[in-house]
Design a protein around this motif. Sequence first.
Motif, PDB file in Angstrom:
ATOM      1  N   LYS A   1       0.848  -1.192   0.000  1.00 55.53           N
ATOM      2  CA  LYS A   1       0.000   0.000   0.000  1.00 55.53           C
ATOM      3  C   LYS A   1       0.881   1.238   0.000  1.00 55.53           C
ATOM      4  O   LYS A   1       1.833   1.351   0.755  1.00 55.53           O
ATOM      5  CB  LYS A   1      -0.891   0.010   1.238  1.00 55.53           C
ATOM      6  N   GLU A   2       0.543   2.191  -0.852  1.00 55.81           N
ATOM      7  CA  GLU A   2       1.331   3.418  -0.956  1.00 55.81           C
ATOM      8  C   GLU A   2       1.317   4.231   0.331  1.00 55.81           C
ATOM      9  O   GLU A   2       2.278   4.914   0.650  1.00 55.81           O
ATOM     10  CB  GLU A   2       0.855   4.267  -2.137  1.00 55.81           C
ATOM     11  N   ASN A   3       0.220   4.139   1.099  1.00 62.42           N
ATOM     12  CA  ASN A   3       0.178   4.922   2.334  1.00 62.42           C
ATOM     13  C   ASN A   3       1.213   4.437   3.344  1.00 62.42           C
ATOM     14  O   ASN A   3       1.728   5.228   4.132  1.00 62.42           O
ATOM     15  CB  ASN A   3      -1.227   4.963   2.941  1.00 62.42           C
ATOM     16  N   ILE A   4       1.563   3.159   3.328  1.00 64.08           N
ATOM     17  CA  ILE A   4       2.632   2.664   4.214  1.00 64.08           C
ATOM     18  C   ILE A   4       3.965   3.250   3.770  1.00 64.08           C
ATOM     19  O   ILE A   4       4.762   3.699   4.593  1.00 64.08           O
ATOM     20  CB  ILE A   4       2.689   1.124   4.227  1.00 64.08           C
ATOM     21  N   ARG A   5       4.197   3.283   2.478  1.00 56.92           N
ATOM     22  CA  ARG A   5       5.441   3.879   1.959  1.00 56.92           C
ATOM     23  C   ARG A   5       5.520   5.366   2.300  1.00 56.92           C
ATOM     24  O   ARG A   5       6.569   5.870   2.670  1.00 56.92           O
ATOM     25  CB  ARG A   5       5.531   3.710   0.451  1.00 56.92           C
TER      26      ARG A   5
ATOM     27  N   PHE B   1       2.241   1.678  10.081  1.00 60.22           N
ATOM     28  CA  PHE B   1       1.082   0.834   9.820  1.00 60.22           C
ATOM     29  C   PHE B   1       0.617   0.201  11.118  1.00 60.22           C
ATOM     30  O   PHE B   1       1.317   0.239  12.124  1.00 60.22           O
ATOM     31  CB  PHE B   1       1.386  -0.233   8.755  1.00 60.22           C
ATOM     32  N   VAL B   2      -0.584  -0.369  11.090  1.00 61.57           N
ATOM     33  CA  VAL B   2      -1.150  -1.065  12.238  1.00 61.57           C
ATOM     34  C   VAL B   2      -1.516  -2.474  11.813  1.00 61.57           C
ATOM     35  O   VAL B   2      -2.160  -2.677  10.789  1.00 61.57           O
ATOM     36  CB  VAL B   2      -2.409  -0.341  12.784  1.00 61.57           C
TER      37      VAL B   2
ATOM     38  N   ASP C   1     -15.633 -11.241   5.888  1.00 55.61           N
ATOM     39  CA  ASP C   1     -15.979 -10.404   4.731  1.00 55.61           C
ATOM     40  C   ASP C   1     -15.218  -9.086   4.753  1.00 55.61           C
ATOM     41  O   ASP C   1     -14.716  -8.624   3.721  1.00 55.61           O
ATOM     42  CB  ASP C   1     -17.488 -10.130   4.677  1.00 55.61           C
ATOM     43  N   ALA C   2     -15.097  -8.487   5.932  1.00 54.84           N
ATOM     44  CA  ALA C   2     -14.365  -7.229   6.050  1.00 54.84           C
ATOM     45  C   ALA C   2     -12.882  -7.423   5.746  1.00 54.84           C
ATOM     46  O   ALA C   2     -12.256  -6.592   5.085  1.00 54.84           O
ATOM     47  CB  ALA C   2     -14.546  -6.643   7.450  1.00 54.84           C
ATOM     48  N   VAL C   3     -12.311  -8.538   6.212  1.00 57.15           N
ATOM     49  CA  VAL C   3     -10.900  -8.841   5.924  1.00 57.15           C
ATOM     50  C   VAL C   3     -10.692  -8.960   4.415  1.00 57.15           C
ATOM     51  O   VAL C   3      -9.735  -8.411   3.864  1.00 57.15           O
ATOM     52  CB  VAL C   3     -10.446 -10.128   6.654  1.00 57.15           C
ATOM     53  N   MET C   4     -11.587  -9.666   3.745  1.00 55.47           N
ATOM     54  CA  MET C   4     -11.453  -9.837   2.296  1.00 55.47           C
ATOM     55  C   MET C   4     -11.625  -8.516   1.562  1.00 55.47           C
ATOM     56  O   MET C   4     -10.937  -8.251   0.577  1.00 55.47           O
ATOM     57  CB  MET C   4     -12.458 -10.876   1.789  1.00 55.47           C
ATOM     58  N   THR C   5     -12.500  -7.660   2.027  1.00 58.67           N
ATOM     59  CA  THR C   5     -12.669  -6.342   1.401  1.00 58.67           C
ATOM     60  C   THR C   5     -11.398  -5.522   1.563  1.00 58.67           C
ATOM     61  O   THR C   5     -10.920  -4.903   0.600  1.00 58.67           O
ATOM     62  CB  THR C   5     -13.879  -5.595   2.008  1.00 58.67           C
ATOM     63  N   CYS C   6     -10.822  -5.519   2.761  1.00 57.71           N
ATOM     64  CA  CYS C   6      -9.596  -4.738   3.004  1.00 57.71           C
ATOM     65  C   CYS C   6      -8.395  -5.288   2.247  1.00 57.71           C
ATOM     66  O   CYS C   6      -7.418  -4.572   2.027  1.00 57.71           O
ATOM     67  CB  CYS C   6      -9.292  -4.684   4.501  1.00 57.71           C
ATOM     68  N   ALA C   7      -8.449  -6.540   1.843  1.00 60.75           N
ATOM     69  CA  ALA C   7      -7.341  -7.141   1.097  1.00 60.75           C
ATOM     70  C   ALA C   7      -7.321  -6.708  -0.371  1.00 60.75           C
ATOM     71  O   ALA C   7      -6.326  -6.903  -1.067  1.00 60.75           O
ATOM     72  CB  ALA C   7      -7.428  -8.667   1.184  1.00 60.75           C
ATOM     73  N   LYS C   8      -8.393  -6.100  -0.835  1.00 63.81           N
ATOM     74  CA  LYS C   8      -8.451  -5.656  -2.230  1.00 63.81           C
ATOM     75  C   LYS C   8      -7.552  -4.446  -2.450  1.00 63.81           C
ATOM     76  O   LYS C   8      -7.255  -3.703  -1.528  1.00 63.81           O
ATOM     77  CB  LYS C   8      -9.898  -5.279  -2.598  1.00 63.81           C
ATOM     78  N   SER C   9      -7.157  -4.248  -3.679  1.00 68.22           N
ATOM     79  CA  SER C   9      -6.342  -3.089  -4.049  1.00 68.22           C
ATOM     80  C   SER C   9      -7.258  -1.944  -4.464  1.00 68.22           C
ATOM     81  O   SER C   9      -7.759  -1.911  -5.584  1.00 68.22           O
ATOM     82  CB  SER C   9      -5.393  -3.447  -5.198  1.00 68.22           C
ATOM     83  N   PHE C  10      -7.479  -1.025  -3.536  1.00 65.78           N
ATOM     84  CA  PHE C  10      -8.291   0.149  -3.806  1.00 65.78           C
ATOM     85  C   PHE C  10      -7.400   1.303  -4.234  1.00 65.78           C
ATOM     86  O   PHE C  10      -6.248   1.385  -3.807  1.00 65.78           O
ATOM     87  CB  PHE C  10      -9.063   0.577  -2.554  1.00 65.78           C
ATOM     88  N   PRO C  11      -7.906   2.229  -5.029  1.00 67.97           N
ATOM     89  CA  PRO C  11      -7.148   3.449  -5.325  1.00 67.97           C
ATOM     90  C   PRO C  11      -6.929   4.224  -4.024  1.00 67.97           C
ATOM     91  O   PRO C  11      -7.713   4.086  -3.075  1.00 67.97           O
ATOM     92  CB  PRO C  11      -8.058   4.231  -6.274  1.00 67.97           C
ATOM     93  N   PRO C  12      -5.871   5.039  -3.951  1.00 69.90           N
ATOM     94  CA  PRO C  12      -5.545   5.764  -2.712  1.00 69.90           C
ATOM     95  C   PRO C  12      -6.685   6.620  -2.162  1.00 69.90           C
ATOM     96  O   PRO C  12      -6.795   6.803  -0.955  1.00 69.90           O
ATOM     97  CB  PRO C  12      -4.357   6.639  -3.108  1.00 69.90           C
TER      98      PRO C  12
ATOM     99  N   LYS D   1       0.125   7.403  13.096  1.00 65.03           N
ATOM    100  CA  LYS D   1      -1.011   8.131  12.521  1.00 65.03           C
ATOM    101  C   LYS D   1      -2.113   7.218  11.978  1.00 65.03           C
ATOM    102  O   LYS D   1      -3.288   7.527  12.151  1.00 65.03           O
ATOM    103  CB  LYS D   1      -0.526   9.080  11.438  1.00 65.03           C
ATOM    104  N   PRO D   2      -1.780   6.098  11.290  1.00 64.51           N
ATOM    105  CA  PRO D   2      -2.872   5.271  10.761  1.00 64.51           C
ATOM    106  C   PRO D   2      -3.735   4.726  11.906  1.00 64.51           C
ATOM    107  O   PRO D   2      -3.216   4.400  12.977  1.00 64.51           O
ATOM    108  CB  PRO D   2      -2.147   4.124  10.052  1.00 64.51           C
ATOM    109  N   PRO D   3      -5.042   4.611  11.671  1.00 64.93           N
ATOM    110  CA  PRO D   3      -5.920   4.103  12.728  1.00 64.93           C
ATOM    111  C   PRO D   3      -5.879   2.583  12.824  1.00 64.93           C
ATOM    112  O   PRO D   3      -5.484   1.895  11.884  1.00 64.93           O
ATOM    113  CB  PRO D   3      -7.309   4.563  12.269  1.00 64.93           C
ATOM    114  N   GLY D   4      -6.317   2.090  13.971  1.00 64.59           N
ATOM    115  CA  GLY D   4      -6.590   0.672  14.121  1.00 64.59           C
ATOM    116  C   GLY D   4      -8.032   0.438  13.698  1.00 64.59           C
ATOM    117  O   GLY D   4      -8.685   1.333  13.151  1.00 64.59           O
TER     118      GLY D   4
END
Length: 135
Positions: A3-7, A12-13, A23-34, A53-56
């Motif tokens: 993920k570009e935000n980690i770079r 990261f958390v 289902d939420a884990v699988m959604t977060c595993a997708k490559s979304f635009p920034p 800074k990133p949330p949990g």
Amino acid sequence: MIKENIRQTGEFVINVPRAGMEDAVMTCAKSFPPEVDELKEAGLVARPTVKVKPPGIEGCLAWAECTVEEEIAREKFVLIVGRVVHLEADDRFFSIENGMDFEKAMPLCIMGSDKGMQFVRPTATKEMGGYAHHP
């Protein structure tokens, strides 16, 4: 791809999800635009962090707030090595005497193979062992 935000942030958390969050884990595993909020897409709620800074993510069992130590890039994967700067767990599922109550906590894990992955939930065997020490 990492993920570009980690770079960009160097932080990261690691969130430890519970069974029922598949289902939420699988959604977060997708490559979304920034510009896409993947937590919103997954129906999750952000949780404030202490050192990064990133949330949990609310509803998880534990949160490891990390800073990036190293990025190891290979042809088919990228490995991020992080330093845990703050670790927190939901006290409802842990005790000093017994550690995690696996039946109550229901930690979600993934077992993978070349055919895909399967969500699993570990249970405690009630056996405890010490650590092996080498001279």
